[in-house]
Design a protein around this motif. Structure first.
Motif, PDB file in Angstrom:
ATOM      1  N   LEU A 106      10.573 -77.996  34.684  1.00  0.00           N
ATOM      2  CA  LEU A 106      12.034 -78.037  34.771  1.00  0.00           C
ATOM      3  C   LEU A 106      12.641 -76.660  35.027  1.00  0.00           C
ATOM      4  CD1 LEU A 106      12.663 -80.466  31.786  1.00  0.00           C
ATOM      5  CD2 LEU A 106      12.776 -81.022  34.213  1.00  0.00           C
ATOM      6  N   GLY A 107      11.772 -75.664  35.203  1.00  0.00           N
ATOM      7  CA  GLY A 107      12.262 -74.323  35.508  1.00  0.00           C
ATOM      8  C   GLY A 107      12.571 -73.472  34.288  1.00  0.00           C
ATOM      9  N   PHE A 108      12.035 -73.845  33.115  1.00  0.00           N
ATOM     10  CA  PHE A 108      12.285 -73.107  31.884  1.00  0.00           C
ATOM     11  C   PHE A 108      10.979 -72.607  31.277  1.00  0.00           C
ATOM     12  CE2 PHE A 108      15.922 -75.895  32.325  1.00  0.00           C
ATOM     13  CZ  PHE A 108      17.006 -75.143  31.850  1.00  0.00           C
ATOM     14  N   SER A 109      11.091 -71.604  30.426  1.00  0.00           N
ATOM     15  CA  SER A 109       9.951 -71.150  29.628  1.00  0.00           C
ATOM     16  C   SER A 109      10.462 -70.754  28.253  1.00  0.00           C
ATOM     17  CB  SER A 109       9.261 -69.950  30.284  1.00  0.00           C
ATOM     18  OG  SER A 109      10.122 -68.830  30.330  1.00  0.00           O
ATOM     19  N   VAL A 110       9.725 -71.130  27.202  1.00  0.00           N
ATOM     20  CA  VAL A 110      10.112 -70.778  25.834  1.00  0.00           C
ATOM     21  C   VAL A 110       9.724 -69.327  25.598  1.00  0.00           C
ATOM     22  CG1 VAL A 110       9.796 -71.272  23.391  1.00  0.00           C
ATOM     23  CG2 VAL A 110       9.831 -73.160  25.045  1.00  0.00           C
ATOM     24  N   SER A 111      10.735 -68.475  25.473  1.00  0.00           N
ATOM     25  CA  SER A 111      10.480 -67.031  25.346  1.00  0.00           C
ATOM     26  C   SER A 111      10.463 -66.556  23.903  1.00  0.00           C
ATOM     27  CB  SER A 111      11.551 -66.244  26.111  1.00  0.00           C
ATOM     28  OG  SER A 111      12.848 -66.509  25.595  1.00  0.00           O
ATOM     29  N   GLY A 112      10.925 -67.411  22.970  1.00  0.00           N
ATOM     30  CA  GLY A 112      10.932 -67.005  21.576  1.00  0.00           C
ATOM     31  C   GLY A 112      11.317 -68.133  20.652  1.00  0.00           C
ATOM     32  N   GLU A 113      11.023 -67.963  19.358  1.00  0.00           N
ATOM     33  CA  GLU A 113      11.362 -68.942  18.333  1.00  0.00           C
ATOM     34  C   GLU A 113      11.881 -68.212  17.100  1.00  0.00           C
ATOM     35  OE1 GLU A 113       8.317 -71.811  17.487  1.00  0.00           O
ATOM     36  OE2 GLU A 113       7.554 -71.780  19.545  1.00  0.00           O
ATOM     37  N   ALA A 114      12.833 -68.834  16.420  1.00  0.00           N
ATOM     38  CA  ALA A 114      13.395 -68.246  15.203  1.00  0.00           C
ATOM     39  C   ALA A 114      13.619 -69.334  14.166  1.00  0.00           C
ATOM     40  CB  ALA A 114      14.716 -67.537  15.522  1.00  0.00           C
ATOM     41  N   GLY A 115      13.587 -68.937  12.894  1.00  0.00           N
ATOM     42  CA  GLY A 115      13.727 -69.898  11.810  1.00  0.00           C
ATOM     43  C   GLY A 115      15.121 -69.975  11.222  1.00  0.00           C
ATOM     44  N   ASN A 116      16.008 -69.087  11.640  1.00  0.00           N
ATOM     45  CA  ASN A 116      17.397 -69.134  11.168  1.00  0.00           C
ATOM     46  C   ASN A 116      18.288 -68.364  12.131  1.00  0.00           C
ATOM     47  OD1 ASN A 116      17.690 -66.229  10.186  1.00  0.00           O
ATOM     48  ND2 ASN A 116      15.942 -66.919   8.941  1.00  0.00           N
ATOM     49  N   GLY A 117      19.606 -68.479  11.929  1.00  0.00           N
ATOM     50  CA  GLY A 117      20.538 -67.866  12.858  1.00  0.00           C
ATOM     51  C   GLY A 117      20.514 -66.353  12.849  1.00  0.00           C
ATOM     52  N   ALA A 118      20.328 -65.738  11.686  1.00  0.00           N
ATOM     53  CA  ALA A 118      20.308 -64.284  11.597  1.00  0.00           C
ATOM     54  C   ALA A 118      19.137 -63.709  12.398  1.00  0.00           C
ATOM     55  CB  ALA A 118      20.217 -63.851  10.130  1.00  0.00           C
ATOM     56  N   GLU A 119      17.977 -64.330  12.244  1.00  0.00           N
ATOM     57  CA  GLU A 119      16.797 -63.907  13.008  1.00  0.00           C
ATOM     58  C   GLU A 119      17.024 -64.112  14.503  1.00  0.00           C
ATOM     59  OE1 GLU A 119      12.077 -65.205  13.468  1.00  0.00           O
ATOM     60  OE2 GLU A 119      13.275 -65.948  11.773  1.00  0.00           O
ATOM     61  N   ALA A 120      17.624 -65.239  14.842  1.00  0.00           N
ATOM     62  CA  ALA A 120      17.882 -65.540  16.252  1.00  0.00           C
ATOM     63  C   ALA A 120      18.851 -64.545  16.878  1.00  0.00           C
ATOM     64  CB  ALA A 120      18.433 -66.959  16.393  1.00  0.00           C
ATOM     65  N   LEU A 121      19.888 -64.142  16.130  1.00  0.00           N
ATOM     66  CA  LEU A 121      20.880 -63.211  16.663  1.00  0.00           C
ATOM     67  C   LEU A 121      20.233 -61.878  17.035  1.00  0.00           C
ATOM     68  CD1 LEU A 121      23.839 -62.694  17.347  1.00  0.00           C
ATOM     69  CD2 LEU A 121      24.195 -61.951  14.984  1.00  0.00           C
ATOM     70  N   GLU A 122      19.329 -61.400  16.211  1.00  0.00           N
ATOM     71  CA  GLU A 122      18.631 -60.158  16.527  1.00  0.00           C
ATOM     72  C   GLU A 122      17.782 -60.304  17.785  1.00  0.00           C
ATOM     73  OE1 GLU A 122      18.965 -57.123  15.208  1.00  0.00           O
ATOM     74  OE2 GLU A 122      20.609 -58.063  14.108  1.00  0.00           O
ATOM     75  N   MET A 123      17.155 -61.466  17.942  1.00  0.00           N
ATOM     76  CA  MET A 123      16.344 -61.715  19.139  1.00  0.00           C
ATOM     77  C   MET A 123      17.223 -61.772  20.388  1.00  0.00           C
ATOM     78  SD  MET A 123      13.644 -64.518  17.584  1.00  0.00           S
ATOM     79  CE  MET A 123      12.591 -64.539  19.047  1.00  0.00           C
ATOM     80  N   ILE A 124      18.409 -62.364  20.258  1.00  0.00           N
ATOM     81  CA  ILE A 124      19.343 -62.438  21.386  1.00  0.00           C
ATOM     82  C   ILE A 124      19.806 -61.040  21.772  1.00  0.00           C
ATOM     83  CG2 ILE A 124      21.657 -63.211  22.076  1.00  0.00           C
ATOM     84  CD1 ILE A 124      21.156 -65.715  20.321  1.00  0.00           C
ATOM     85  N   ARG A 125      20.070 -60.208  20.770  1.00  0.00           N
ATOM     86  CA  ARG A 125      20.497 -58.831  21.036  1.00  0.00           C
ATOM     87  C   ARG A 125      19.413 -58.031  21.752  1.00  0.00           C
ATOM     88  NH1 ARG A 125      22.943 -58.056  14.947  1.00  0.00           N
ATOM     89  NH2 ARG A 125      25.093 -58.771  15.370  1.00  0.00           N
TER      90      ARG A 125
END
Length: 276
Positions: free
Chosen positions: A26-45
């Motif tokens: 579908l043209g996507f790749s999973v580049s990361g995983e996080a267990g909560n929003g705080a962890e995810a926000l740092e990954m997005i940054r």
């Protein structure tokens, strides 16, 4: 490939979402995983993904707060919310902040997720093409001579803010300023809540959306007043004011002069503009 970040505190659910889809097809790749929003926000940054698929109810930081902070910090990542039946107030908030879609966990299937990913892919391609076309138009417009430039809508010379939705609104205003533009129509344009857009626009630009629109229109009126013989009423109509008296009122508020007075005093130069 569009990059996807999976955010879910329940490992089983996260693994299920990752495993049930052939992402690359579908043209996507999973580049990361996080267990909560705080962890995810740092990954997005650190490395902003194209798409975030996130649970709503999570410890430390929930999915709606993650979306809100991501938008406020200017990241354009698309969001799909995973929710339970009891989360619909959170879903409403998420859609107001610009989430693309939501999926019920209990009824989540391969088909529903694939359909959502196809929709997101089309949105991402459209955004990519729009950005490419705007860049091309800006380059092409820079080579126009002064006489032809009066026939073009003004291009946004540079980014006023890094926030993607607000920058998108600014670009729309510069390209379509003579049209009927309201906070409501711009909120619908970027698929975000009206109150949220109004507050965010002022926070990012220092002024209200309507005030910014008036400045763009009056600057264009100044060009017409100093470089053409068009009557004042027609100039007002051309730049988006359907009411003559309202045009004169706004013009005087921003310049300290009526359009006719301004034309008499500045006819030769044609260079003065109000600051934005």
């Amino acid at each position: 490939m569009w990059k996807v970040l999976l955010v879910e505190d329940e490992v089983f659910v996260r693994e299920s979402v990752r495993e049930i889809i052939a992402w690359e097809e579908l043209g996507f790749s999973v580049s990361g995983e996080a267990g909560n929003g705080a962890e995810a926000l740092e990954m997005i940054r650190n490395d902003a993904p194209d798409l975030v698929i996130t649970d709503i109810i999570m410890p430390q930081m929930d999915g709606v707060e993650l979306l809100r902070k991501t938008r406020e910090e200017g990241y354009a990542s698309r969001f799909v919310m995973l929710t339970c039946m009891s989360d619909f107030e959170y879903v409403r908030q998420a859609m107001e902040y610009g989430a693309s879609n939501y999926i019920l966990k209990l009824s989540m299937s391969v088909n529903s997720l694939r359909e959502t990913l196809r929709k997101i892919s089309q949105e991402l391609l459209k955004d990519h093409d729009t950005h490419k076309n705007n860049s091309t138009a800006a380059v092409a417009g820079s080579g126009m001579d002064e006489t032809n430039d009066m026939k073009l809508a003004p291009l946004l010379p540079e980014e006023v803010t890094s926030h993607p939705e607000i920058q998108k609104i600014l670009q729309y205003i510069h390209a379509h300023y003579p049209q009927d533009i309201t906070v409501k129509s711009m909120s619908q344009y970027v698929m975000m809540g009206e109150n949220y857009v109004s507050t965010l626009f002022k926070k990012k630009t220092g002024q209200t959306l309507i005030h910014y629109l008036h400045q763009i229109r009056i600057n264009q009126a100044i060009q017409h007043l100093t470089q053409s013989d068009l009557p004042v009423y027609e100039i007002g109509n051309r730049v988006g004011f359907v009411n003559d008296n309202y045009f004169i009122k706004i013009f005087k508020r921003l310049t300290g002069q009526t359009p006719s007075q301004f034309r008499q005093r500045n006819r030769k130069s044609g260079t003065e503009q109000i600051s934005i």
